[in-house]
Motif scaffolding. Structure first.
Motif, short mmCIF file in Angstrom:
data_model
loop_
_atom_site.label_atom_id
_atom_site.label_comp_id
_atom_site.label_asym_id
_atom_site.label_seq_id
_atom_site.Cartn_x
_atom_site.Cartn_y
_atom_site.Cartn_z
N ASP A 172 103.55 30.95 60.56
CA ASP A 172 103.46 30.88 61.73
C ASP A 172 104.04 31.80 62.73
N ARG A 173 105.25 32.23 62.19
CA ARG A 173 106.15 33.26 63.05
C ARG A 173 105.13 34.52 63.34
N PHE A 174 104.61 35.07 62.22
CA PHE A 174 104.03 36.27 62.30
C PHE A 174 102.23 36.31 62.59
N ASP A 175 102.05 35.12 62.88
CA ASP A 175 100.52 34.50 63.35
C ASP A 175 99.60 35.02 62.24
N LEU A 176 99.96 34.74 60.86
CA LEU A 176 99.13 35.09 59.91
C LEU A 176 98.04 34.21 59.58
N ARG A 177 98.11 32.79 60.03
CA ARG A 177 96.92 31.89 59.69
C ARG A 177 95.56 32.20 60.12
N ARG A 178 95.42 33.00 61.20
CA ARG A 178 94.17 33.10 61.73
C ARG A 178 93.41 34.08 60.66
N ASP A 179 94.04 34.85 59.80
CA ASP A 179 93.43 35.70 58.88
C ASP A 179 93.44 35.12 57.30
N ILE A 180 93.71 33.93 57.42
CA ILE A 180 93.94 33.10 56.00
C ILE A 180 92.84 32.23 55.73
N ARG A 181 91.94 32.21 54.84
CA ARG A 181 90.79 31.08 54.59
C ARG A 181 91.41 30.29 53.50
N LEU A 182 91.89 29.17 53.97
CA LEU A 182 92.34 28.20 52.96
C LEU A 182 91.23 27.39 52.28
N SER A 183 91.37 26.60 51.19
CA SER A 183 90.52 25.87 50.54
C SER A 183 89.41 26.83 49.96
N THR A 184 89.57 28.03 49.86
CA THR A 184 88.60 28.77 49.45
C THR A 184 88.79 29.67 47.86
N THR A 185 88.19 29.08 47.03
CA THR A 185 88.15 29.52 45.63
C THR A 185 87.16 30.63 45.21
N VAL A 186 88.00 31.78 44.85
CA VAL A 186 87.30 32.97 44.57
C VAL A 186 86.54 32.85 43.31
N THR A 187 85.33 33.20 43.00
CA THR A 187 84.59 32.69 41.92
C THR A 187 84.37 34.01 41.25
N GLY A 188 84.50 35.17 41.70
CA GLY A 188 84.20 36.56 41.11
C GLY A 188 84.36 37.59 41.89
N ALA A 189 84.52 38.91 41.45
CA ALA A 189 84.59 40.00 42.16
C ALA A 189 84.18 41.31 41.56
N ARG A 190 83.37 42.03 41.98
CA ARG A 190 82.49 43.19 41.40
C ARG A 190 82.49 44.20 42.15
N ALA A 191 82.73 45.61 41.75
CA ALA A 191 83.13 46.65 42.19
C ALA A 191 81.61 47.27 42.41
N ASP A 192 81.78 48.25 43.54
CA ASP A 192 80.52 48.86 43.71
C ASP A 192 80.24 49.96 42.54
N ALA A 193 78.81 50.36 42.42
CA ALA A 193 78.79 51.32 41.62
C ALA A 193 79.13 52.59 41.60
N ASP A 194 79.65 53.18 42.76
CA ASP A 194 80.35 54.10 43.18
C ASP A 194 81.87 53.99 43.12
N GLY A 195 82.33 52.88 42.96
CA GLY A 195 83.78 52.54 42.76
C GLY A 195 84.46 52.51 44.05
N ARG A 196 83.60 52.38 45.45
CA ARG A 196 84.34 52.79 46.86
C ARG A 196 84.43 51.23 47.60
N GLY A 197 84.11 50.10 46.89
CA GLY A 197 84.24 48.87 47.32
C GLY A 197 83.85 47.89 46.68
N TRP A 198 84.15 46.48 46.97
CA TRP A 198 84.08 45.31 46.33
C TRP A 198 83.21 44.18 46.89
N THR A 199 82.54 43.77 46.25
CA THR A 199 81.78 42.36 46.73
C THR A 199 82.62 41.20 45.94
#
Length: 548
Positions: free
Chosen positions: A103-130
């Motif tokens: 609350d003090r640093f107003d962080l909640r507006r950039d936090i998505r709660l109740s959100t389960t990450v199911t996977g992460a895949r790098a781009d073919a060029d290694g310059r980003g992630w999905t």
């Protein structure tokens, strides 16, 4: 930046950085990313912030570092405005502190709660992630930061018949948030590590009968917990600059120094006096009584036997006391618990200790636990205080996939490999906060977390300043760091505790690798700073239009 309507369709789906986890690490990482002017979002599967301290709500859950330094140091005003109530804070107070920070640093507006990450895949060029999430659209980011914690993947034993148990069963790492009423019930606890040692005295007070199923006896130091007075609070707040200076230069990130004497230099009576004083003070500082307790087997034996003598003094029944004495490892070669009346609990008539090393658990039956001998312990409730798939487990559950299609679970099939515990070769633009081969669980965690997050933020600023958009650990540097990590551990007694979760021994089939960095926090932090000052030595940096 993310719109205040996070989680809705109006929220942007592309970010400079995605952070997984909203505990100590994720909150501070978000704060630093904002300071760099980067767009960022934190994804958290819980419906509140707190990370480990959101989930660990078991009876007796509290920190084993003292409250006045188990907290952030990055903001002096925050240090002054928050007042801790106890020497060792309970879970609700730590979570309240993290709520206050959000609350003090107003962080909640950039936090998505109740959100389960199911996977992460790098781009073919290694310059980003999905990044894929449950029940939502994919997110795109340049950098992926894992702030998933070291102790967040609960380790539930694979016991035959568990699904047929007629009573209730729980794991301490995912305790029901409404609490559990065990009054009038027969409760069994499996596990006597740090969590079990905290929970057992509280459950014994509540249950009709408590049965403790112990595989490995443990050392424990009394916490000597109590409320913090106003004078004590004023004193530590006035001394924070000095406290933080000591932490930064310490072995374990605690604000006390280790005595430079050997336990073997003092005569028996003087050594006994020093151990007695440390015992009466209580807490983790007991380890600092002599410099060589984790370096010399004979020195360690003096501390181990001192604690065994204290157990014999406290536990009234000689047979029970003998069963509680650790002999298969030296003091502090496994995680050293601290406790409140743990050994005293075994003096109660309504508490039974069962040695499952001598008579292992064979199966769960509808009415309780059956041992190999055929003995059945009838239970209404079963509590697993069996810890976590530590350090690697949370990352392997995320299981990111690199540009060439290799999953982390495949890359780590023979055990973890990282460079500085911060990055993994083959997984560009991925940062791991307090990953394997960093000091992490051998330290006061907020100290290590801040050092990691600050290093990552500095690295991201360097990439932007030099026109780079891709960073990856060099495999040779990673290999060399792994060898150094092993050598640092082998210089201590730590790897000799064969049943330690530092080695993954609590998870069947897990490769035996000593995972935390044992070379000391100050030495590690200096190494990280030197790597950065030397142009991020051991990393491969590149960018479109920039020299590699």
């Amino acid at each position: 930046m993310v719109d205040s309507a996070v989680g809705q369709d109006v929220a942007p789906k592309e970010f400079d950085a995605v952070v997984v986890g909203a505990g100590f690490a994720g909150l501070y990482m978000l704060h630093r990313l904002r300071g760099l002017g980067m767009s960022a979002v934190v994804l958290e599967r819980a419906d509140g912030v707190g990370g480990t301290w959101y989930w660990n709500r078991y009876p007796g859950a509290r920190c084993d570092s003292e409250s006045y330094y188990y907290c952030y140091s990055f903001d002096s005003a925050l240090e002054q405005e928050w007042t801790w109530t106890e020497r060792y804070p309970r879970q609700p107070e730590i979570r309240a502190y993290l709520d206050h920070v959000a609350d003090r640093f107003d962080l909640r507006r950039d936090i998505r709660l109740s959100t389960t990450v199911t996977g992460a895949r790098a781009d073919a060029d290694g310059r980003g992630w999905t990044v894929s999430v449950e029940d939502g659209p994919d997110l795109r980011c340049r950098f992926l930061v894992t702030a998933v914690g070291c102790l967040s993947a609960a380790n539930v034993p694979d016991l035959p018949g568990l699904d047929d148990f007629a009573g209730r069963w729980f794991h301490t790492g995912s305790w029901p948030h409404g609490g559990v009423d065990v009054a009038g019930r027969r409760v069994g606890v499996v596990g006597t590590g740090s969590t079990g040692i905290q929970a057992i005295p509280v459950l014994a007070e509540q249950a009709a009968h408590l049965t403790v199923f112990q595989r490995t006896p443990n050392y424990s130091i009394p916490a000597r917990n109590g409320p913090l007075t106003e004078d004590e609070s004023r004193a530590y707040k006035a001394d924070y600059d000095h406290i933080r200076e000591i932490q930064a230069g310490s072995t374990n990130g605690h604000p006390f120094t280790i005595d430079d004497r050997s336990a073997l230099d003092d005569p028996d009576d003087e050594r006994e006096r020093r151990y007695r004083a440390a015992w009466e003070r209580g807490g983790l500082r007991f380890r600092a009584a002599y410099r060589d307790l984790l370096a010399d087997e004979a020195a360690n034996a003096t501390a181990s036997e001192f604690i065994r003598d204290r157990i014999r003094e406290v536990v009234e029944d000689p047979a029970t006391a003998e069963a509680l004495l650790p002999h298969d490892h030296g003091f502090a070669t496994k995680r050293p618990p601290i406790d409140t009346h743990y050994f005293e609990t075994y003096n109660r008539d309504d508490v039974t200790l069962v040695d499952v090393r001598a008579d292992p658990v064979e199966a769960v039956e509808p009415g309780g636990l059956r041992l190999r001998s055929g003995a059945l312990h009838e239970l209404d409730d079963l509590v697993f205080a069996t810890g976590f798939d530590a350090l690697t487990g949370p990352l392997l559950r995320l299981d990111p996939v690199g540009p060439d299609g290799t999953a982390l679970s495949d890359a780590w099939r023979a055990g973890p490999r990282t460079y500085l515990g911060l990055a993994v070769s083959g997984f560009p633009n991925l940062f791991t906060v307090t990953g394997p081969f960093s000091p992490s669980v051998l330290t006061n965690m907020p100290t290590s977390i801040e050092q990691h997050v600050d290093w990552i933020a500095g690295c991201l600023a360097h990439l932007r300043a030099t026109g780079r958009d891709r960073i990856e650990a060099d495999p040779v540097a990673e290999r060399d760091w792994g060898e150094h990590n092993r050598a640092a551990a082998d210089a201590t007694l730590l790897p000799r505790a064969a049943s330690s979760w530092y080695l993954g021994a609590n998870v069947p089939g897990k490769p035996s690798v000593f995972m935390p960095y044992a070379g000391g926090f100050a030495r590690y932090a200096a190494t990280c700073a030197d790597v950065a000052a030397d142009g991020y030595r051991g990393f491969r940096l590149s960018g479109r239009g920039a020299a590699a």
